[in-house]
Design an enzyme around this catalytic site. Structure first.
Site, PDB file in Angstrom:
ATOM      1  N   SER A 193       5.955   5.088  16.259  1.00 11.36           N
ATOM      2  CA  SER A 193       6.120   3.660  15.974  1.00 11.36           C
ATOM      3  C   SER A 193       7.266   3.040  16.788  1.00 11.36           C
ATOM      4  O   SER A 193       8.164   3.737  17.242  1.00 11.36           O
ATOM      5  CB  SER A 193       6.316   3.451  14.471  1.00 11.36           C
ATOM      6  OG  SER A 193       7.361   4.246  13.981  1.00 11.36           O
ATOM      7  N   LYS A 218       6.838   9.915  14.095  1.00 11.96           N
ATOM      8  CA  LYS A 218       8.039   9.804  14.929  1.00 11.96           C
ATOM      9  C   LYS A 218       8.394   8.324  15.002  1.00 11.96           C
ATOM     10  O   LYS A 218       7.797   7.571  15.756  1.00 11.96           O
ATOM     11  CB  LYS A 218       7.720  10.346  16.330  1.00 11.96           C
ATOM     12  CG  LYS A 218       8.867  11.023  17.040  1.00 11.96           C
ATOM     13  CD  LYS A 218      10.088  10.176  17.241  1.00 11.96           C
ATOM     14  CE  LYS A 218       9.969   9.189  18.365  1.00 11.96           C
ATOM     15  NZ  LYS A 218      11.090   8.232  18.419  1.00 11.96           N
ATOM     16  N   SER A 272       5.459   0.457  24.038  1.00 14.01           N
ATOM     17  CA  SER A 272       5.270  -0.126  25.365  1.00 14.01           C
ATOM     18  C   SER A 272       4.036   0.459  26.068  1.00 14.01           C
ATOM     19  O   SER A 272       3.616   1.585  25.792  1.00 14.01           O
ATOM     20  CB  SER A 272       6.513   0.102  26.219  1.00 14.01           C
ATOM     21  OG  SER A 272       6.717   1.483  26.384  1.00 14.01           O
ATOM     22  N   THR A 273       3.520  -0.313  26.991  1.00 12.82           N
ATOM     23  CA  THR A 273       2.331   0.096  27.744  1.00 12.82           C
ATOM     24  C   THR A 273       2.619   1.357  28.562  1.00 12.82           C
ATOM     25  O   THR A 273       1.798   2.284  28.599  1.00 12.82           O
ATOM     26  CB  THR A 273       1.893  -1.070  28.658  1.00 12.82           C
ATOM     27  OG1 THR A 273       1.573  -2.173  27.805  1.00 12.82           O
ATOM     28  CG2 THR A 273       0.679  -0.730  29.491  1.00 12.82           C
ATOM     29  N   VAL A 275       4.725   3.854  28.059  1.00 10.34           N
ATOM     30  CA  VAL A 275       4.771   5.084  27.247  1.00 10.34           C
ATOM     31  C   VAL A 275       3.359   5.468  26.807  1.00 10.34           C
ATOM     32  O   VAL A 275       2.964   6.635  26.864  1.00 10.34           O
ATOM     33  CB  VAL A 275       5.715   4.910  26.027  1.00 10.34           C
ATOM     34  CG1 VAL A 275       5.542   6.054  25.035  1.00 10.34           C
ATOM     35  CG2 VAL A 275       7.163   4.839  26.494  1.00 10.34           C
ATOM     36  N   GLU A 299      -1.426   0.159  20.389  1.00 10.78           N
ATOM     37  CA  GLU A 299      -1.194  -1.281  20.567  1.00 10.78           C
ATOM     38  C   GLU A 299       0.097  -1.410  21.352  1.00 10.78           C
ATOM     39  O   GLU A 299       1.131  -0.873  20.957  1.00 10.78           O
ATOM     40  CB  GLU A 299      -1.106  -1.989  19.211  1.00 10.78           C
ATOM     41  CG  GLU A 299      -2.374  -1.865  18.359  1.00 10.78           C
ATOM     42  CD  GLU A 299      -3.651  -2.312  19.045  1.00 10.78           C
ATOM     43  OE1 GLU A 299      -3.582  -3.176  19.940  1.00 10.78           O
ATOM     44  OE2 GLU A 299      -4.726  -1.779  18.707  1.00 10.78           O
ATOM     45  N   CYS A 333       5.815  -8.394  20.010  1.00 13.99           N
ATOM     46  CA  CYS A 333       4.834  -8.176  21.066  1.00 13.99           C
ATOM     47  C   CYS A 333       4.021  -9.443  21.298  1.00 13.99           C
ATOM     48  O   CYS A 333       3.493  -9.672  22.370  1.00 13.99           O
ATOM     49  CB  CYS A 333       3.926  -7.023  20.676  1.00 13.99           C
ATOM     50  SG  CYS A 333       3.404  -7.166  18.976  1.00 13.99           S
ATOM     51  N   GLU A 431       6.449  -8.406  31.172  1.00 15.19           N
ATOM     52  CA  GLU A 431       6.947  -8.437  29.788  1.00 15.19           C
ATOM     53  C   GLU A 431       8.470  -8.277  29.815  1.00 15.19           C
ATOM     54  O   GLU A 431       8.975  -7.263  30.292  1.00 15.19           O
ATOM     55  CB  GLU A 431       6.330  -7.322  28.935  1.00 15.19           C
ATOM     56  CG  GLU A 431       6.746  -7.448  27.468  1.00 15.19           C
ATOM     57  CD  GLU A 431       6.211  -6.352  26.551  1.00 15.19           C
ATOM     58  OE1 GLU A 431       6.358  -5.169  26.872  1.00 15.19           O
ATOM     59  OE2 GLU A 431       5.641  -6.697  25.496  1.00 15.19           O
TER      60      GLU A 431
HETATM   61  P1  NAD Z   1       8.753   2.164  23.400  1.00 19.82           P
HETATM   62  O1  NAD Z   1       7.489   2.391  24.118  1.00 19.82           O
HETATM   63  O2  NAD Z   1      10.027   2.276  24.144  1.00 19.82           O
HETATM   64  O3  NAD Z   1       8.868   3.186  22.165  1.00 19.82           O
HETATM   65  C1  NAD Z   1       7.831   3.273  21.196  1.00 19.82           C
HETATM   66  C2  NAD Z   1       7.866   4.653  20.588  1.00 19.82           C
HETATM   67  O4  NAD Z   1       7.449   5.594  21.570  1.00 19.82           O
HETATM   68  C3  NAD Z   1       9.250   5.093  20.112  1.00 19.82           C
HETATM   69  O5  NAD Z   1       9.130   5.778  18.892  1.00 19.82           O
HETATM   70  C4  NAD Z   1       9.670   6.036  21.229  1.00 19.82           C
HETATM   71  O6  NAD Z   1      10.628   6.995  20.803  1.00 19.82           O
HETATM   72  C5  NAD Z   1       8.355   6.685  21.564  1.00 19.82           C
HETATM   73  N1  NAD Z   1       8.288   7.371  22.871  1.00 19.82           N
HETATM   74  C6  NAD Z   1       9.015   7.139  23.973  1.00 19.82           C
HETATM   75  N2  NAD Z   1       8.640   8.004  24.954  1.00 19.82           N
HETATM   76  C7  NAD Z   1       7.653   8.775  24.448  1.00 19.82           C
HETATM   77  C8  NAD Z   1       6.838   9.821  24.955  1.00 19.82           C
HETATM   78  N3  NAD Z   1       6.985  10.256  26.201  1.00 19.82           N
HETATM   79  N4  NAD Z   1       5.928  10.384  24.146  1.00 19.82           N
HETATM   80  C9  NAD Z   1       5.763   9.937  22.891  1.00 19.82           C
HETATM   81  N5  NAD Z   1       6.497   8.947  22.350  1.00 19.82           N
HETATM   82  C10 NAD Z   1       7.420   8.361  23.119  1.00 19.82           C
HETATM   83  O7  NAD Z   1       8.624   0.724  22.695  1.00 19.82           O
HETATM   84  P2  NAD Z   1       9.692  -0.067  21.835  1.00 19.82           P
HETATM   85  O8  NAD Z   1      10.792  -0.531  22.743  1.00 19.82           O
HETATM   86  O9  NAD Z   1      10.066   0.670  20.601  1.00 19.82           O
HETATM   87  O10 NAD Z   1       8.825  -1.310  21.354  1.00 19.82           O
HETATM   88  C11 NAD Z   1       8.614  -2.425  22.180  1.00 19.82           C
HETATM   89  C12 NAD Z   1       7.261  -2.391  22.826  1.00 19.82           C
HETATM   90  O11 NAD Z   1       6.264  -2.272  21.814  1.00 19.82           O
HETATM   91  C13 NAD Z   1       6.938  -3.671  23.570  1.00 19.82           C
HETATM   92  O12 NAD Z   1       6.300  -3.356  24.770  1.00 19.82           O
HETATM   93  C14 NAD Z   1       5.986  -4.401  22.620  1.00 19.82           C
HETATM   94  O13 NAD Z   1       5.134  -5.305  23.265  1.00 19.82           O
HETATM   95  C15 NAD Z   1       5.255  -3.260  21.994  1.00 19.82           C
HETATM   96  N6  NAD Z   1       4.683  -3.611  20.703  1.00 19.82           N
HETATM   97  C16 NAD Z   1       3.340  -3.855  20.644  1.00 19.82           C
HETATM   98  C17 NAD Z   1       2.751  -4.227  19.435  1.00 19.82           C
HETATM   99  C18 NAD Z   1       1.272  -4.502  19.351  1.00 19.82           C
HETATM  100  O14 NAD Z   1       0.754  -4.570  18.252  1.00 19.82           O
HETATM  101  N7  NAD Z   1       0.583  -4.651  20.473  1.00 19.82           N
HETATM  102  C19 NAD Z   1       3.537  -4.330  18.296  1.00 19.82           C
HETATM  103  C20 NAD Z   1       4.898  -4.048  18.390  1.00 19.82           C
HETATM  104  C21 NAD Z   1       5.464  -3.681  19.607  1.00 19.82           C
END
Ligand code: NAD
Length: 549
Positions: A193, A218, A272-273, A275, A299, A333, A431
């Site tokens: 998440s 996680k 994020s896209t 990741v 998402e 987002c 973004e």
């Molecule tokens: P992020 O991608 O940095 O992190 C999201 C999760 O992925 C975290 O728990 C992180 O620890 C984990 N992660 C990081 N590297 C990983 C890997 N290699 N393997 C597995 N997990 C990994 O995103 P963030 O900064 O927490 O959130 C912001 C992003 O989320 C923005 O891009 C936003 O647009 C998006 N978002 C989208 C929606 C939607 O519904 N479309 C909703 C909320 C947030």
């Protein structure tokens, strides 16, 4: 109990509390915030098979608006904990997947009520307070997320689960009874998440669990404080050990270790896209090792638009922009981050928007009069201010409002509006995930080509809004932008989707569009088994047609 056919009535959305001056809810939340703020840092363990594991490999969780203040310490999961969590999930699978569905649903319904009613333990205040302190959300933003949306996710999913299980094939042939059994996936679901919504943290692990799956959750590093309280609330509501295993820590450590397991049955991701795409690649690389094809639901990012037509009202447009772009510091987002305004309307929109922006206060979340607070961490601050710094130097870009920032006390960035000549300038396409809105003014006669521009500018397709009074313009925008947004708004801001009303998710680079908090999401966590029973089985292999004349 065993002979009843339980059903869950259609829920109503949880009412949003106002926290107005003088109200008892405001006093209660303020008291909770102070006690949480002044408490010693909370030690956040991994929870594996119901057992707390303090790994000693720690990371601080701080208040983004007061970054010297440590709220908690995460005990980060490593190789040993991931392996133990996979084993604990496997041990929990039999009893959990065989538990009657209504009993699983009862746990979520109970969690929703405990959260909604606040009660003696004050769960609503605790989880709202944790979201305000740990993620720097204003009271209103915390309430609509960590209280209302989380409650809605749990209640509506329980209702949809009932609907899904009720759908059975017809009995069209005499002597035949057909049934559909909705099995959970074999193995475990990895729920990962993001930082920006406490409710997404509460939903990603519980929606697969509701359908009988076992889960490894996680949470994001910067959301671990409110996630930890959410997890404890689920335990209080009766979640059995091992059904959801809580593994805070680095995504880049936990993710690849969990995805290397042959037992990976699904991924429920929001973030994020970049990741998500990396995770999909990892699954692709490991595909021959898995017991089944993992379900991948993600998402991800957005570059959400507001498109005004010359028939739009200036105040409606300005309000959609200010709320859409700057609530929660643009870290939704769905946040509006690019706007297209016709030349004839622009002077009035500009005046109205600037007068609204003048009144916005940015500061600590414990000051309820702040509309905006801090961005989540140093990395986000540096990235967002990097865009602002380069915009200040770019030709054809004017900083109309804001552009100032400071990370001395907290990661504060003023609401910033850029007026951009080139509609493909980077702040119109990428973004930023912060309080930066880019506005492009187009010639009124170029309405149709502007529709093409909006559709083709970014790889994302999450949310978008059209502001217009001319119905033909609304029809045109709606048609031309069919694939530009998974959540499309008419005369409204592009944020604030409500569970049960506007199921949320986007296409293109924004995700698999499996709509959180909706039946189509729950369908991803089950694997149907069709059962045919023949009441009058044939006793001879020969069909009548084979008989001699
Ligand atoms: P992020 O991608 O940095 O992190 C999201 C999760 O992925 C975290 O728990 C992180 O620890 C984990 N992660 C990081 N590297 C990983 C890997 N290699 N393997 C597995 N997990 C990994 O995103 P963030 O900064 O927490 O959130 C912001 C992003 O989320 C923005 O891009 C936003 O647009 C998006 N978002 C989208 C929606 C939607 O519904 N479309 C909703 C909320 C947030």
């Amino acid at each position: 109990m065993s002979n009843s056919l339980p059903s869950i009535p259609l829920p109503v959305n949880e009412p949003v509390r106002a926290y107005a001056p003088g109200s008892s809810e405001r006093a209660s939340l303020k008291a909770r915030l102070e006690s949480m703020y002044s408490s010693p840092p909370v030690e956040i363990p991994c929870v594996i098979g119901g057992k707390r594991v303090f790994t000693g490999d720690t990371e601080d969780v701080v208040c983004p608006h007061d970054h010297r203040h440590v709220l908690a310490r995460i005990h980060k999961a490593g190789k040993k904990e991931v392996a133990a969590a996979i084993a604990a999930a496997a041990r929990a699978f039999h009893d959990w997947s065989n538990m009657p569905w209504d009993q699983r649903a009862a746990i979520l319904l109970r969690a929703a009520d405990i959260l909604a009613l606040n009660g003696q333990a004050g769960w609503r205040d605790v989880i709202n307070g944790a979201t305000m302190l740990g993620q720097s959300k204003s009271v209103f933003q915390a309430e609509i997320d960590s209280a209302c949306e989380m409650i809605d996710f749990w209640r509506f999913n329980a209702y949809y689960c009932n609907e899904i299980y009720s759908q059975q094939p017809p009995a069209l042939s005499p002597g035949i009874w057909n049934q559909l059994e909705q099995r959970p996936l074999e193995g475990f679901v990895l729920a990962v998440s993001p930082f920006n919504f406490t409710a997404i943290g509460g939903n990603l692990p519980t929606s697969p669990a509701l359908m009988g799956n076992v889960v490894i959750w996680k949470p994001a590093e910067n959301q671990s404080y409110s996630a930890w309280f959410t997890f404890q609330l689920l335990e209080e509501a009766g979640l059995p050990p091992g059904v959801i295993n809580f593994l805070p820590g680095d995504g880049s450590v936990v993710g690849p270790l969990a995805m290397a397991s042959p037992e990976l049955a699904g991924i429920h991701f929001t973030g994020s896209t970049a990741v998500f795409q990396r995770m999909w690649e990892t699954v692709g690389t490991n595909i021959s090792k898995y017991r089944s094809y993992p379900r991948i639901v993600g998402e991800t990012g957005g570059k959400d638009f507001v498109l005004a037509h010359s028939s739009a009202e200036a105040d409606v447009t300005a309000t959609a922009l200010v709320r859409g772009a700057f609530e929660y510091q643009g870290q939704k987002c769905s946040a509006a981050s690019r706007a297209y305004i016709p030349k004839s309307l622009w002077p009035k929109v500009k005046k109205s928007m600037l007068s609204m922006l003048e009144s916005i206060k940015v500061g600590d979340t414990r000051d309820f009069s702040c509309f905006m607070n801090a961005v989540i961490n140093q990395r986000a601050y540096d990235k967002i201010t990097g865009y602002i710094k380069s915009a200040k130097k770019a030709s054809g870009v004017e900083v109309l409002h804001g552009g100032s920032f400071s990370d001395k006390v907290g990661y504060f960035i003023d609401p910033t509006v850029l007026l951009v000549d080139n509609p493909k300038y980077k702040t119109m396409c990428e973004e930023i995930f912060g309080p930066v809105l880019s506005v492009h003014v187009y010639e009124d006669r170029q309405w149709e080509s502007t529709l093409g521009l909006v559709n083709g500018t970014s790889p994302y397709a999450l949310t978008g809004a059209v502001i217009a009074n001319d119905r033909q313009a609304i029809v045109q925008a709606s048609r031309s932008l069919t694939h530009a947004a998974g959540n499309f708004y008419i005369n409204d801001k592009p944020t604030g989707a409500v569970v049960g009303q506007q199921p949320f998710g986007g296409g293109r680079a924004s995700g698999t569009n499996d709509k959180a908090g909706a039946p189509i999401n729950l369908l991803r966590w089950i694997s149907p088994r069709t059962i045919k029973e023949n009441f009058i089985p044939p006793r001879d292999y020969r069909y009548p047609v084979l008989a001699e004349e």
